[in-house]
Scaffold this active site. Structure first.
Site, mmCIF file in Angstrom:
data_model
loop_
_atom_site.group_PDB
_atom_site.id
_atom_site.type_symbol
_atom_site.label_atom_id
_atom_site.label_comp_id
_atom_site.label_asym_id
_atom_site.label_seq_id
_atom_site.Cartn_x
_atom_site.Cartn_y
_atom_site.Cartn_z
ATOM 1 N N HIS A 64 6.776 -30.663 -3.506
ATOM 2 C CA HIS A 64 6.362 -30.053 -2.240
ATOM 3 C C HIS A 64 6.805 -30.935 -1.074
ATOM 4 C CE1 HIS A 64 3.008 -28.038 -4.700
ATOM 5 N NE2 HIS A 64 3.717 -27.047 -4.193
ATOM 6 N N CYS A 105 -3.200 -32.911 -2.731
ATOM 7 C CA CYS A 105 -3.365 -31.630 -3.460
ATOM 8 C C CYS A 105 -4.772 -31.392 -3.938
ATOM 9 C CB CYS A 105 -2.496 -31.579 -4.700
ATOM 10 S SG CYS A 105 -1.091 -32.597 -4.742
HETATM 11 C C1 CIR Z 1 2.353 -27.575 -9.865
HETATM 12 O O1 CIR Z 1 3.457 -27.767 -10.371
HETATM 13 O O2 CIR Z 1 2.131 -26.617 -9.132
HETATM 14 C C2 CIR Z 1 1.224 -28.542 -10.177
HETATM 15 N N1 CIR Z 1 1.404 -29.080 -11.474
HETATM 16 C C3 CIR Z 1 1.175 -29.637 -9.149
HETATM 17 C C4 CIR Z 1 0.785 -29.180 -7.781
HETATM 18 C C5 CIR Z 1 0.636 -30.290 -6.819
HETATM 19 N N2 CIR Z 1 0.207 -29.808 -5.566
HETATM 20 C C6 CIR Z 1 0.543 -30.331 -4.398
HETATM 21 O O3 CIR Z 1 1.358 -31.233 -4.329
HETATM 22 N N3 CIR Z 1 0.015 -29.794 -3.304
#
Ligand code: CIR
Length: 256
Positions: A164, A251
Site C-alpha cells: 500500500h 493497518c
Molecule cells: C493484505 O494483503 O491485504 C493483508 N495481508 C495486509 C493488509 C495490510 N494493510 C495495510 O497496510 N493497510
C-alpha cells in the site's frame, strides 16, 4: 493526528490464511494476539478510547481494519477493498461505523484499500495501486474535496514491502513525511520535507502519529533516531507477526 478513538479487531484463529507477498514464514497466532494487545495498550496510553470488534474468521485479513474505511475529521467513507477475499470486510464493519458516522461509500467498479490513503493535515495522498484503482481513487477524491480536503493521486508500483502507499509513506506532522526511496521522487511530494528511512529500514516508513507520540515498529533504530532528531517521540512496538502478512502499524486501527 489528534485522535480520541480507535476501532480495532484482533486477528482470528485463521490469521495465517490471509494474503501475503512477504517471504517471512507463517505468523504465530498467539504471538500476533499478544502483539495486538500491546498495540491496543499503546493506543490507550496515547489517550485513545478503543472499540474492539470481535475477531472475524470469515475474513482472515480482517484485523487490518484500516483498509475498510477512510475517516477524517470532515468525512467518513466506507471503502470497497481491492482484493476479492477482503471485499466482504466492508459490509462486516459497516454497522460499527454507521453507528458513528454518516458514511459515504465507494461503488463498483471502484476499489480502495484504506492503506493507500495517507492524510497529511487537510491534504490527502491517494495511492493508486493493485488494490486502489483509478475509479475508486477518483470517487474518494471527490468525497474528500467536497468535505474541504485537497488531494493528490499517487500512482506507484506494488512490490515486496510496498503493498500500500502507506507501506512506504507516513505523515508525522507539519510538512514532514516519512518515506521510502522508492516513492520519494514522485512529484506529489514536491515541497514536502521528506524524512527518508535509511536503507534496510523500509518497513519503518509505516509509522503512525498518535497525539504526542509516533508509533514505530520495533527494531529500526536509525528511523527512531531520525524521528527524534526532528522533534518526534517514537513509541516502538513489536510487529513481527503482522509483518509476515504484509501488515504494518497503521493497518491495525481506524483512528478518529
Ligand atoms: C493484505 O494483503 O491485504 C493483508 N495481508 C495486509 C493488509 C495490510 N494493510 C495495510 O497496510 N493497510
Amino acid at each position: 493526528m489528534n485522535f480520541s478513538h480507535a476501532i480495532v479487531r484482533p486477528p482470528a484463529p485463521n490469521f495465517a490464511d490471509g494474503i501475503t507477498m512477504a517471504d517471512l514464514g507463517a505468523p504465530d497466532v498467539p504471538r500476533a494476539l499478544a502483539e495486538h494487545a500491546a498495540y491496543c495498550r499503546a493506543l490507550e496510553q496515547c489517550g485513545l478510547t478503543l472499540t474492539a470488534l470481535p475477531a472475524d474468521a470469515a475474513h482472515p485479513d480482517s484485523t487490518f481494519v484500516e483498509d475498510t474505511a477512510v475517516i477524517t475529521p470532515h468525512v467518513a467513507v466506507l471503502t470497497r477493498p481491492g482484493h476479492q477475499s477482503r471485499m466482504g470486510e466492508a459490509a462486516a464493519i459497516e454497522p460499527a461505523l454507521a453507528a458513528r458516522f454518516a458514511l459515504k461509500q465507494i461503488e463498483a467498479p471502484g476499489t480502495v484499500d484504506g492503506g493507500d490513503i495517507c492524510e497529511a493535515g487537510t491534504h490527502v495522498f491517494i495511492g493508486l495501486s493493485e488494490r486502489t484503482n483509478e475509479s475508486g481513487g477518483r470517487q474518494l477524491a471527490r468525497y474528500l474535496e467536497e468535505a474541504g480536503h485537497t488531494t493528490a493521486l499517487v500512482r506507484f508500483e506494488t512490490g515486496p514491502g510496498l503493498l500500500h502507499l502507506k507501506s512506504g509513506l507516513s505523515w508525522v506532522g507539519g510538512r514532514h513525511l516519512v518515506i521510502v526511496d522508492a516513492l520519494a521522487a514522485h512529484p506529489a511530494f514536491t515541497g514536502w520535507h521528506l524524512l527518508r528511512v535509511p536503507a534496510g529500514e523500509e518497513y519503518a516508513a509505516n509509522c503512525v502519529r498518535v497525539n504526542d507520540r509516533v508509533l514505530v515498529p520495533m527494531g529500526f533504530p536509525k528511523t527512531e533516531a531520525l524521528l527524534r532528531a526532528h522533534g518526534y517521540d517514537p513509541l516502538p512496538l513489536d510487529m513481527s507477526e503482522f509483518r509476515k502478512m504484509d501488515g504494518g502499524l497503521s493497518c491495525l486501527s481506524l483512528r478518529f
